[in-house]
Design a protein around this motif. Structure first.
Motif, PDB file in Angstrom:
ATOM      1  N   UNK A  60      -3.526  48.307  36.259  1.00 12.32           N
ATOM      2  CA  UNK A  60      -2.974  48.994  37.424  1.00 12.32           C
ATOM      3  C   UNK A  60      -1.730  48.272  37.933  1.00 12.32           C
ATOM      4  N   UNK A  61      -1.750  46.952  37.854  1.00 12.96           N
ATOM      5  CA  UNK A  61      -0.577  46.168  38.263  1.00 12.96           C
ATOM      6  C   UNK A  61       0.621  46.514  37.387  1.00 12.96           C
ATOM      7  N   UNK A  62       0.419  46.583  36.084  1.00  7.83           N
ATOM      8  CA  UNK A  62       1.516  46.881  35.165  1.00  7.83           C
ATOM      9  C   UNK A  62       2.044  48.306  35.358  1.00  7.83           C
ATOM     10  N   UNK A  63       1.142  49.203  35.748  1.00  9.27           N
ATOM     11  CA  UNK A  63       1.540  50.601  35.906  1.00  9.27           C
ATOM     12  C   UNK A  63       2.335  50.832  37.198  1.00  9.27           C
ATOM     13  N   UNK A  64       2.022  50.053  38.242  1.00 16.56           N
ATOM     14  CA  UNK A  64       2.580  50.349  39.563  1.00 16.56           C
ATOM     15  C   UNK A  64       3.546  49.292  40.088  1.00 16.56           C
ATOM     16  N   UNK A  65       3.741  48.194  39.335  1.00 17.56           N
ATOM     17  CA  UNK A  65       4.627  47.146  39.861  1.00 17.56           C
ATOM     18  C   UNK A  65       6.089  47.585  39.947  1.00 17.56           C
ATOM     19  N   UNK A  66       6.384  48.737  39.405  1.00 14.37           N
ATOM     20  CA  UNK A  66       7.745  49.268  39.527  1.00 14.37           C
ATOM     21  C   UNK A  66       8.088  49.530  40.993  1.00 14.37           C
ATOM     22  N   UNK A  67       7.030  49.795  41.827  1.00 14.39           N
ATOM     23  CA  UNK A  67       7.269  49.974  43.258  1.00 14.39           C
ATOM     24  C   UNK A  67       7.754  48.691  43.910  1.00 14.39           C
ATOM     25  N   UNK A  68       7.213  47.548  43.475  1.00 11.52           N
ATOM     26  CA  UNK A  68       7.698  46.263  43.978  1.00 11.52           C
ATOM     27  C   UNK A  68       9.068  45.923  43.406  1.00 11.52           C
ATOM     28  N   UNK A  69       9.260  46.244  42.116  1.00  4.88           N
ATOM     29  CA  UNK A  69      10.540  45.942  41.473  1.00  4.88           C
ATOM     30  C   UNK A  69      11.688  46.711  42.118  1.00  4.88           C
TER      31      UNK A  69
END
Length: 495
Positions: A60-69
């Motif tokens: 889930x982190x790999x899928x959604x970390x684009x929001x932090x990036x």
């Protein structure tokens, strides 16, 4: 290491567990009282749930970390404009959805330790590659591969859990596993805040290091997965012979004599079952706000007049609260053997949270709304998955039904990618309103399914009053019934 050498046919999940005419009928005779059973469940929990939760956290982190990036100049460095960022979010989900049913079938054909390790290595490599992209096309391509390989994990692990635990025990375990998604949100914000200091290292932006370092963490864990994942109860090396037999006996007692063979007709049984499509819609209405939160919460909080770094940190508390309620609600639901009423309650909490975001412009009220919304939306997924899986009879139909439900849920991910548009900031009132509509739809569908299951159980009770119990059936009658899945007269739905 002996588990990895067993024949896959002989050890195939509950082929040993539910074959007819094995396992003693009375557990008390074998010394399995309530206390011993609790010790056995604790043994299963301690060997299965922690690693499953860890790999889902990373997924889930790999899928959604684009929001932090995004807060660390992803769009500027890649030259994204208009809806291109939203396109990069959405492109993952069609491929994610397409992978789900084939992946669950592969879970049936190939041992979980092999299949889950394979997809984890592949998505981790895709994640690392995402850190080296230079433009819109490169980001789109890596998101496609991420979707293809991540698609099998969530439905696969939920199906896997049903092969170890009885129906009224799955919800809490699914919640423990799914709570990793809430921890991923919290952990992702803290990690992104730290990685932001690496901007410019080796000529890469902070957003690139978020992808690379989190991908490296995932691939390191994936190298241990083959040995850390136990395939099936009949081959689990951490259990004694007596414990393996008791796990199998409990599964047979819970699921009855329904078929667990591999046969494509059970896939079609699931595809033709209208109840699963209702659960797909409920799941879609649950995942849509979850993905919206995961992908856009840092942006929403930043627009409450917080700095980028503070917004990363302020995104943590809603996830911590969501994690607590996700686990607690599922534990209570398992205890009372109810699902629908809990779903209805959390759906109302979610509606209240999003209404606060729509109706008030004060940052403190809006932030409280995000906390309430998170508390309301996250528990819906494990509650809904346990409800659907517990109401499907037969192993392959159940695996297909879970995959279908998660497919429906991830259709919500496509919608979520376009819920919060830059032009609607800083309040994002249209996006919050859309999510209120989705959760309201889930509320009415949940109310319908709760009512239907209750009435259907009452009807079957009346029919059963004049018939014998399942234990009184002859072997010939059992063989005739074993392909009927949850349509057998003695099957009762969880409400």
């Amino acid at each position: 290491m002996s588990e990895k050498k067993v024949d896959t046919t002989a050890g195939d999940e509950t082929s040993a567990a539910v074959s007819i005419n094995i396992i003693p009928a009375d557990p008390e005779v074998q010394g399995w009282d309530e206390k011993a059973t609790k010790r056995l469940l604790w043994r299963l929990d301690s060997h299965i749930i922690p690693f499953m939760s860890l790999i889902y956290l990373l997924c889930f982190l790999d899928r959604t970390n684009i929001g932090n990036a995004r807060l660390d100049n992803l769009e500027r460095d890649l030259g994204l404009h208009g809806l291109q960022y939203n396109d990069c979010l959405a492109i993952l989900f069609p491929f994610y959805i397409a992978a789900e049913i084939p992946s669950n079938i592969m879970m049936k054909r190939v041992r979980p330790s092999i299949w889950l390790t394979f997809i984890m290595v592949c998505w981790s490599a895709s994640m690392i590659g995402q850190g080296f992209v230079k433009n819109y096309s490169g980001l789109m391509a890596t998101r496609v591969f991420l979707g293809v390989f991540e698609g099998g994990l969530f439905p696969g692990v939920n199906y896997y859990i049903t092969q170890w635990y009885c129906r009224d025990e799955c919800g809490f375990r699914m919640a423990m596993f799914f709570s990793a998604a809430t921890l991923a949100g919290a952990f992702g914000g803290i990690l992104a805040r730290g990685i932001a200091e690496m901007s410019g290292v080796a000529g890469l932006g902070a957003w690139a290091w978020i992808f690379i370092l989190e991908g490296l963490l995932s691939i390191l864990v994936s190298f241990t997965a083959y040995w850390a994942i136990y395939d099936y109860p009949g081959t689990a090396r951490f259990l004694s012979t007596e414990e393996r037999e008791e796990v199998q006996r409990r599964l047979k007692a819970d699921h009855g004599h329904l078929s667990n063979d591999y046969n494509p007709k059970y896939v079609w049984q699931a595809i033709k079952d209208w109840k699963i499509y209702i659960h797909m819609l409920i799941c879609m209405a649950g995942f849509c706000p979850i993905y919206s939160f995961a992908l856009f919460l840092p942006t929403i909080i930043k627009n409450m007049d917080y700095t980028a770094n503070n917004a990363q940190l302020m995104s943590v508390p809603p996830y911590v609260c969501a994690c607590f309620f996700t686990v607690t609600a599922s534990w209570v639901a398992d205890r009372y053997k109810k699902r629908g009423v809990f779903l209805l309650g959390f759906q109302l909490v979610a509606i209240a949270g999003f209404s606060m975001l729509v109706g008030n412009s004060k940052p403190s009220v809006q932030y409280a709304g995000t906390v309430l919304a998170a508390i309301g939306i996250y528990p819906q997924i494990p509650l809904g998955l346990a409800w659907n899986s517990g109401n499907i009879g037969g192993s392959l139909k159940r695996g297909t039904g879970i995959a279908m439900q998660v497919m429906g849920g991830n259709c919500g991910g496509i919608v979520a990618s376009y819920v919060y548009l830059t032009r609607d900031g800083p309040r994002f009132i249209p996006g919050h309103s859309i999510l209120i509509g989705f959760v309201s739809m889930a509320f009415f569908l949940t109310l319908f399914m709760t009512t239907w299951c209750s009435r259907e159980n009452a009807r079957r009770d009346q029919v059963a009053a004049g018939a014998g119990s399942p234990e009184e059936l002859t072997e010939e009658q059992k063989m005739l019934e074993r392909e009927l899945a949850d349509d057998v007269p003695w099957f009762r739905y969880t409400c």
